[in-house]
Design a protein around this motif. Structure first.
Motif, PDB file in Angstrom:
ATOM      1  N   VAL A 121      -3.822  20.965 -14.454  1.00 12.38           N
ATOM      2  CA  VAL A 121      -4.911  20.847 -15.425  1.00 12.38           C
ATOM      3  C   VAL A 121      -6.236  21.274 -14.791  1.00 12.38           C
ATOM      4  N   SER A 122      -7.058  21.990 -15.562  1.00  9.18           N
ATOM      5  CA  SER A 122      -8.343  22.465 -15.047  1.00  9.18           C
ATOM      6  C   SER A 122      -9.532  21.660 -15.552  1.00  9.18           C
ATOM      7  N   THR A 123      -9.412  21.009 -16.727  1.00 11.35           N
ATOM      8  CA  THR A 123     -10.481  20.165 -17.235  1.00 11.35           C
ATOM      9  C   THR A 123      -9.919  19.197 -18.271  1.00 11.35           C
ATOM     10  N   VAL A 124     -10.610  18.071 -18.459  1.00  8.84           N
ATOM     11  CA  VAL A 124     -10.183  17.069 -19.439  1.00  8.84           C
ATOM     12  C   VAL A 124     -11.388  16.596 -20.249  1.00  8.84           C
ATOM     13  N   ALA A 125     -11.106  16.021 -21.420  1.00  4.48           N
ATOM     14  CA  ALA A 125     -12.157  15.431 -22.245  1.00  4.48           C
ATOM     15  C   ALA A 125     -11.579  14.260 -23.013  1.00  4.48           C
ATOM     16  N   ALA A 126     -12.108  13.064 -22.759  1.00  3.32           N
ATOM     17  CA  ALA A 126     -11.756  11.893 -23.549  1.00  3.32           C
ATOM     18  C   ALA A 126     -12.716  11.831 -24.730  1.00  3.32           C
ATOM     19  N   ALA A 127     -12.184  11.565 -25.925  1.00  2.00           N
ATOM     20  CA  ALA A 127     -13.006  11.637 -27.130  1.00  2.00           C
ATOM     21  C   ALA A 127     -13.039  10.311 -27.867  1.00  2.00           C
ATOM     22  N   GLY A 128     -13.946  10.236 -28.847  1.00  2.00           N
ATOM     23  CA  GLY A 128     -14.213   8.973 -29.504  1.00  2.00           C
ATOM     24  C   GLY A 128     -13.064   8.399 -30.290  1.00  2.00           C
ATOM     25  N   GLY A 129     -12.320   9.191 -30.988  1.00  2.00           N
ATOM     26  CA  GLY A 129     -11.306   8.939 -31.996  1.00  2.00           C
ATOM     27  C   GLY A 129     -10.490   7.673 -32.057  1.00  2.00           C
ATOM     28  N   PRO A 130      -9.720   7.282 -31.028  1.00  5.34           N
ATOM     29  CA  PRO A 130      -9.703   7.857 -29.679  1.00  5.34           C
ATOM     30  C   PRO A 130      -8.595   8.900 -29.517  1.00  5.34           C
ATOM     31  N   ALA A 132      -7.596  12.580 -26.694  1.00  2.00           N
ATOM     32  CA  ALA A 132      -7.937  13.240 -25.432  1.00  2.00           C
ATOM     33  C   ALA A 132      -7.493  14.690 -25.466  1.00  2.00           C
ATOM     34  N   LEU A 133      -8.172  15.510 -24.664  1.00  2.00           N
ATOM     35  CA  LEU A 133      -7.882  16.933 -24.557  1.00  2.00           C
ATOM     36  C   LEU A 133      -7.775  17.311 -23.090  1.00  2.00           C
ATOM     37  N   ALA A 134      -6.932  18.307 -22.806  1.00  2.00           N
ATOM     38  CA  ALA A 134      -6.808  18.824 -21.449  1.00  2.00           C
ATOM     39  C   ALA A 134      -6.505  20.320 -21.529  1.00  2.00           C
ATOM     40  N   VAL A 135      -6.989  21.073 -20.554  1.00  2.00           N
ATOM     41  CA  VAL A 135      -6.717  22.509 -20.483  1.00  2.00           C
ATOM     42  C   VAL A 135      -5.799  22.783 -19.299  1.00  2.00           C
ATOM     43  N   ARG A 136      -4.715  23.504 -19.575  1.00  2.00           N
ATOM     44  CA  ARG A 136      -3.774  23.906 -18.530  1.00  2.00           C
ATOM     45  C   ARG A 136      -3.383  25.355 -18.767  1.00  2.00           C
ATOM     46  N   ASP A 137      -3.633  26.193 -17.760  1.00  2.00           N
ATOM     47  CA  ASP A 137      -3.314  27.618 -17.858  1.00  2.00           C
ATOM     48  C   ASP A 137      -3.881  28.246 -19.125  1.00  2.00           C
ATOM     49  N   GLY A 138      -5.105  27.844 -19.478  1.00  2.00           N
ATOM     50  CA  GLY A 138      -5.779  28.424 -20.633  1.00  2.00           C
ATOM     51  C   GLY A 138      -5.348  27.886 -21.974  1.00  2.00           C
ATOM     52  N   VAL A 140      -4.645  24.457 -24.557  1.00  2.00           N
ATOM     53  CA  VAL A 140      -5.154  23.107 -24.764  1.00  2.00           C
ATOM     54  C   VAL A 140      -4.021  22.171 -25.144  1.00  2.00           C
ATOM     55  N   LEU A 141      -4.004  21.019 -24.514  1.00  2.00           N
ATOM     56  CA  LEU A 141      -3.076  19.944 -24.847  1.00  2.00           C
ATOM     57  C   LEU A 141      -3.887  18.773 -25.387  1.00  2.00           C
ATOM     58  N   ALA A 142      -3.303  18.013 -26.321  1.00  2.00           N
ATOM     59  CA  ALA A 142      -4.037  16.913 -26.941  1.00  2.00           C
ATOM     60  C   ALA A 142      -3.096  15.757 -27.224  1.00  2.00           C
ATOM     61  N   TRP A 143      -3.664  14.538 -27.266  1.00  2.00           N
ATOM     62  CA  TRP A 143      -2.867  13.358 -27.589  1.00  2.00           C
ATOM     63  C   TRP A 143      -3.785  12.256 -28.096  1.00  2.00           C
ATOM     64  N   GLY A 144      -3.182  11.265 -28.789  1.00  2.00           N
ATOM     65  CA  GLY A 144      -3.947  10.159 -29.359  1.00  2.00           C
ATOM     66  C   GLY A 144      -3.935  10.199 -30.873  1.00  2.00           C
ATOM     67  N   THR A 145      -4.979   9.660 -31.492  1.00  2.00           N
ATOM     68  CA  THR A 145      -5.041   9.623 -32.947  1.00  2.00           C
ATOM     69  C   THR A 145      -5.238  11.020 -33.529  1.00  2.00           C
ATOM     70  N   ASN A 146      -4.732  11.204 -34.753  1.00  2.00           N
ATOM     71  CA  ASN A 146      -4.778  12.533 -35.377  1.00  2.00           C
ATOM     72  C   ASN A 146      -5.073  12.421 -36.865  1.00  2.00           C
ATOM     73  N   ALA A 147      -5.899  11.456 -37.243  1.00  2.00           N
ATOM     74  CA  ALA A 147      -6.159  11.173 -38.652  1.00  2.00           C
ATOM     75  C   ALA A 147      -6.852  12.320 -39.374  1.00  2.00           C
ATOM     76  N   TYR A 148      -7.567  13.178 -38.633  1.00  2.00           N
ATOM     77  CA  TYR A 148      -8.295  14.282 -39.252  1.00  2.00           C
ATOM     78  C   TYR A 148      -7.872  15.639 -38.694  1.00  2.00           C
ATOM     79  N   GLY A 149      -6.731  15.676 -38.004  1.00  2.00           N
ATOM     80  CA  GLY A 149      -6.260  16.931 -37.447  1.00  2.00           C
ATOM     81  C   GLY A 149      -6.893  17.303 -36.132  1.00  2.00           C
TER      82      GLY A 149
END
Length: 343
Positions: A121-130, A132-138, A140-149
């Motif tokens: 992974v090259s960078t991460v971002a924890a978000a409010g929702g709650p 999270a996002l991560a970048v790997r080899d260009g 994006v991976l994401a996990w957690g709540t998905n109420a709004y896509g």
């Protein structure tokens, strides 16, 4: 004791942290990542749920091993934290009601442990929702709540109907350099300088001229020379190659910096601002920028003095928060989970 602080956050609290250069005569560096503040979900990472009013060690997390810290969750019981290690793996801890720890479950955890299956992974971002996002080899991976896509996987999962508890791929997006997460929307910067957004769009925070939520990434029109992005709770910032800043979304307190308080569904210019080196979106309703001369400016809501200009009056355009030569290198705005971290 001097600490270097680099915290990426999205959320609600009116708090700003500035990282000042460590003087040459400073005492030896503390080897541990430190955390303090609210701890209802175990987000301080010390194995307890007791609040702390002074910095305490995060269990087993040495600062030499950490490349990036990020804090998320806009409600106390949702609060969590991520640490990107120098070896490219990611640790998480804290609240986990929506699977935001990425460990395959929903039980909160008061100490750092690995996010399932993440490496390189090259960078991460924890978000409010709650979430999270991560970048790997260009990608994006994401996990957690998905109420709004906001996970960008082509699905929308209403709250209470289940969460994505392990990292999953964001659709149709590659060559990504950086990501940022708001309360319920996501932003990605591609290496070609374009900006892509997805998730909630209630006040135009996706910048695409509409107010319809999207569960897959869409390019923000008119932006092709961006070098950095930052998502606030309901607004978004983009730093362009010429040192100016674009903003869009919620604007009730002037956080778009365009001398108005009307929301904008498309990027607008932050007024009277150039020579910008870095931008930071305050969680709810303010924003900050570090200029090339080391000074810090801020704009938007100021009810708790978060603009740092000696008043509590909101500002619809940037005002000086720290002077040139202050040594400011990194700023974190609106620590979402009512806790603070340093390393």
């Amino acid at each position: 004791m001097a600490y270097r602080s680099y915290l990426r956050a999205a959320g609600a609290l009116s708090l700003t942290l500035a990282c000042l250069a460590t003087p040459a005569h400073a005492e030896p560096r503390d080897p541990w990542v430190r955390a303090w503040g609210l701890n209802i979900g175990g987000q301080l990472g010390n194995g307890t749920t007791l609040d702390r009013t002074t910095p305490g060690s995060v269990t087993g997390l040495a600062r030499a091993d950490v490349r990036e810290l990020s804090a998320g969750g806009f409600n106390s019981n949702l609060s969590f934290a991520l640490a990107l290690l120098t070896d490219g793996t990611v640790l998480s801890w804290g609240g986990n009601t929506s699977g935001q720890l990425g460990d395959g479950g929903t039980a909160q955890r008061g100490f750092p442990a690995a996010v399932a299956g993440l490496s390189g992974v090259s960078t991460v971002a924890a978000a409010g929702g709650p979430f999270a996002l991560a970048v790997r080899d260009g990608r994006v991976l994401a996990w957690g709540t998905n109420a709004y896509g906001q996970l960008g996987n082509g699905l929308t999962t209403p709250d209470g109907a289940g969460s994505t508890t392990r990292p999953t791929g964001v659709q149709s997006l590659d060559r990504v350099e950086d990501v940022s997460g708001g309360c319920e929307h996501s932003v990605a910067l591609r290496k070609d300088g374009t900006v892509w957004t997805w998730g909630r769009n209630s006040v135009g925070q996706l910048g695409n001229g509409a107010d319809t939520d999207r569960n897959t990434p869409q390019k923000v029109p008119g932006l092709d020379d961006v070098v950095a992005v930052a998502a606030g709770c309901l607004h978004t910032l983009a730093l362009t190659a010429d040192g100016t800043v674009k903003a869009w979304g919620h604007n009730a307190k002037g956080q778009l910096g365009d001398a108005r308080t009307e929301h904008s569904k498309v990027p607008v210019d932050v007024q009277h601002l150039d020579g910008v080196a870095k931008v930071f979106a305050g969680g709810w309703q303010h924003a900050l920028a570090v200029l090339a001369d080391g000074s810090v400016v801020a704009w938007g809501d100021n009810g708790n003095g978060q603009l740092g200009n000696g008043t509590t009056a909101a500002s619809l355009a940037p005002v000086k928060a720290l002077p040139a030569g202050s040594g400011s290198a990194r700023v974190a705005a609106s620590v979402a989970n009512k806790s603070s971290y340093a390393y």
